[in-house]
Design an enzyme around this catalytic site. Structure first.
Site, PDB file in Angstrom:
ATOM      1  N   GLU A  84       0.870  -1.767  -0.181  1.00 30.90           N
ATOM      2  CA  GLU A  84       0.103  -0.224   0.271  1.00 30.90           C
ATOM      3  C   GLU A  84       0.735   1.363   0.143  1.00 30.90           C
ATOM      4  O   GLU A  84       0.658   2.773  -0.574  1.00 30.90           O
ATOM      5  CB  GLU A  84      -0.837   0.032   1.319  1.00 30.90           C
ATOM      6  CG  GLU A  84      -2.143  -0.872   1.051  1.00 30.90           C
ATOM      7  CD  GLU A  84      -2.924   0.038  -0.290  1.00 30.90           C
ATOM      8  OE1 GLU A  84      -3.197   0.792   0.310  1.00 30.90           O
ATOM      9  OE2 GLU A  84      -3.963  -1.189  -0.342  1.00 30.90           O
ATOM     10  N   SER A 335     -33.914 -30.020  49.445  1.00 27.65           N
ATOM     11  CA  SER A 335     -33.150 -30.599  50.040  1.00 27.65           C
ATOM     12  C   SER A 335     -31.723 -30.554  49.719  1.00 27.65           C
ATOM     13  O   SER A 335     -31.345 -31.102  51.069  1.00 27.65           O
ATOM     14  CB  SER A 335     -33.692 -31.677  50.224  1.00 27.65           C
ATOM     15  OG  SER A 335     -35.263 -32.537  49.981  1.00 27.65           O
TER      16      SER A 335
END
Length: 651
Positions: A84, A335
């Site tokens: 680039e 329980s």
């Protein structure tokens, strides 16, 4: 002016004009108002090793994962610059040579061949979200690029590009791209992967690999050819990877509790979370409409939570509201509190695993509990009562302990119980209190680790674990896991919580709206999932620790007389009374003496729940030196009546 000095004055004038122009240009660049370089990035939740588990979208639903400094493969940055902007490290934001070439190519061919934009100019365009089609826009990008180069380093500018570059759809930034297209972090990339990431931002929609794979591959191959890399024979990915969304309910809760935090680091394990999420989803298939499941895994040695699954799916599926986190919802524990009740009773010397308790119809004021099957077993040991999950013995023990003591114990152990009426009654022993799966896993984690010295002696915690390890496992499951199941009133909740020598796992099943699930039982439905979870967690159970040295491993007949039977009281005569030391006394550290008045001989003396003297027929008993700090001394007479005193020993 005439004469030989005229050229010199002309040159000086030209230089002054150039200098003035340069100063004006310099001031013009300095006056540039830069766009903000601080972009909102996605809030993240990570697991214990730093792997991404959940990411939230930013504005407009975009995914912009934060790109860490030094967290990108140099193969990508080197290839990006080479393709680039090969003079990126030396130009001042605008590459004059590249710009002149672009203009020349456009004039000679009549069309735009190359844009001439540097990486810095592209950053300017990304920050301002400006187009590239107008001369005015290009000039603005040049001005911002020059200003950026003056105020930021080259590495800062490169980092901005990697954070903002578009990669198709809602994906911004290279880290979002590598997760989307390769399913991984950008730390290690192949040349082919790096080339695709260089090519995509130039035309992110036209080159999307999942929609235009041939175009994406051609663009990638051009990058490879331009930078002199070997051509790739691999195909570009044709399917986008979904970003991780593990433990999504937990991420939501963390973000809601702390909305300003950008990154949440957790103790969760990616492997364990995936494994348990898959397990819950498997068992959700075929459930009746509206039934959800939740599961948690904790390392009780460290107290770290390794997995938490709030629902089978993070969506409303099959009539089940999947967005509700059932690891945090307060429900009746059934329980599952019984092990804690027995641990507290063992700690305080009210009972021993082999102490006989009565399981017969009993009324506690207006409260008359029944066993689950409506039957009574008569005399049973505490071990048998807990193994069979009988109801009368734990209610009797809770009456002796005091319901508020049970509530206080839950809070000390990290739970946050919710009492429906605001005041604890005996019904809390059988599930009359609101607790979450997170609460129960935390409580069981403390019992499993034995780190309850301020509340429950390690020997009492070990005794409860020893009983729970004796409960028969589901058919086909291995033995040796300490576990307890529970079913709340009306079959609204089915529970199973278990632990071995290292981990504790909790499972909940029910409807989030609290409506009954007929036929749902903890033992039949939650317990098999619990055992399968342990099987998926590791190849074999971690052995339980040995009993602490002060553990009484005796049969019922060999126990001190007051511990042989719970509640064997005599109405005649007075119970024992502690004469010395009085409750709240402060003692010097020396050999302690206990003096008792009343009560039936022989006497048993316990310090912090451990028996230190038994069969004593003298009302003045020497019990040896007490440890520095706070201790509780209890004396039980032959009829089971007791007296207690809390003392502080100072060195």
């Amino acid at each position: 002016m005439k004469g030989p000095h005229r050229p010199l004055f002309a040159l000086a004038g030209a230089m002054l004009a150039v200098a003035s122009l340069h100063d004006a240009w310099d001031a013009w660049v300095d006056r540039t108002v830069l766009p903000t370089t601080l972009a909102e990035t996605s809030v993240e939740m990570r697991e214990r090793h730093g792997h991404l588990m959940r990411a939230f979208a930013v504005e407009d639903g975009r995914i912009r994962l934060a790109v860490p400094r030094g967290g990108v493969d140099l193969r990508l940055t080197d290839m990006l610059i080479a393709y680039e902007d090969k003079r990126f490290r030396t130009h001042n934001g605008v590459d004059g040579r590249a710009m002149a070439r672009a203009v020349g190519q456009a004039l000679s061919s009549g069309r735009v061949v190359s844009g001439g934009s540097t990486l810095t100019m592209q950053v300017a365009r990304l920050l301002e979200n400006s187009g590239t089609g107008s001369i005015k826009g290009k000039l603005r990008q040049m001005r911002v690029a020059w200003a950026l180069e003056r105020r930021l380093s080259k590495n800062d500018i490169l980092h901005l590009y990697l954070q903002h570059a578009p990669y198709g759809g809602r994906i911004e930034g290279v880290r979002s791209a590598t997760f989307t297209w390769f399913g991984k972090e950008p730390t290690r990339l192949t040349e082919a992967e790096a080339a695709l990431l260089v090519a995509l931002p130039q035309a992110p929609e036209a080159r999307r690999p999942d929609r235009h794979p041939d175009t994406a591959q051609a663009a990638r191959d051009r990058v490879l050819a331009r930078v002199g890399a070997d051509p790739s024979h691999t195909r570009v990915p044709t399917q986008a990877h979904a970003l991780p969304r593990l433990a999504a309910h937990h991420a939501d809760a963390l973000r809601a509790a702390d909305p300003d935090t950008q990154r949440f680091n957790t103790t969760l394990s990616m492997r364990v979370q995936k494994t348990m999420s898959d397990l819950v989803q498997i068992h959700a298939v075929g459930q009746v409409r509206g039934v959800s499941l939740a599961l948690m895994v904790m390392d009780h040695e460290s107290g770290e939570v390794l997995a938490r699954v709030g629902a089978p799916h993070y969506a409303d599926t099959g009539g089940t509201p999947g967005f509700i986190d059932m690891t945090r919802a307060k429900r009746s524990p059934g329980s599952t509190l019984k092990p804690l009740i027995y641990a507290l009773a063992f700690d305080r010397g009210l009972a021993h695993p082999e102490t006989v308790l009565a399981d017969r119809p009993t009324r506690f004021g207006r409260y008359a509990p029944q066993n689950f099957d409506g039957m009574f077993r008569g005399d049973v040991t505490a071990r048998q009562a807990l193994t069979l999950s009988l109801n009368i013995p734990p209610v009797a023990l809770t009456e002796a302990l005091g319901p508020e003591r049970l509530m206080a114990a839950l809070r000390v152990l990290g739970a946050e119980p919710k009492l429906p009426g605001g005041q604890a009654g005996l019904a809390v022993a059988l599930g009359g209190v609101g607790l979450s799966l997170e609460d129960l896993v935390t409580v069981y984690g403390h019992l499993a680790s034995g780190r309850t010295k301020t509340l429950i002696a390690p020997r009492a915690a070990w005794q409860v674990g020893d009983i729970l390890r004796g409960i028969a496992p589901p058919p086909g499951a291995p033995s040796g896991l300490a576990y307890k199941t529970g079913t709340s009133y009306g079959h609204r909740d089915a529970w199973a919580i278990g632990f071995d020598g290292r981990h504790v796992i909790g499972v909940w099943m029910g409807r989030p709206d609290g409506t009954p699930v007929p036929g749902a039982f903890g033992g039949a439905h939650a317990a098999p999932i619990l055992f399968e979870a342990f099987g998926r967690l590791k190849p074999q159970l971690t052995p339980a620790p040995p009993p602490p040295p002060d553990t009484l491993l005796l049969a019922t007949g060999d126990l001190p007389l007051p511990l042989q039977r719970f509640g064997a009281r005599m109405d005649a005569g007075n119970g024992p009374e502690m004469v010395f030391p009085p409750d709240g006394a402060r003692l010097a550290q020396h050999e302690a003496v206990v003096k008792v008045a009343g009560g039936a001989l022989p006497l048993t003396v316990l310090v912090n729940g451990a028996v230190v003297a038994t069969g004593a027929r003298d009302r003045q008993i020497t019990i040896g030196a007490l440890d520095t700090g706070f201790s509780e001394i209890a004396v039980i007479d032959a009829s089971g009546r007791s007296t207690r005193a809390a003392v502080e020993v100072r060195p």
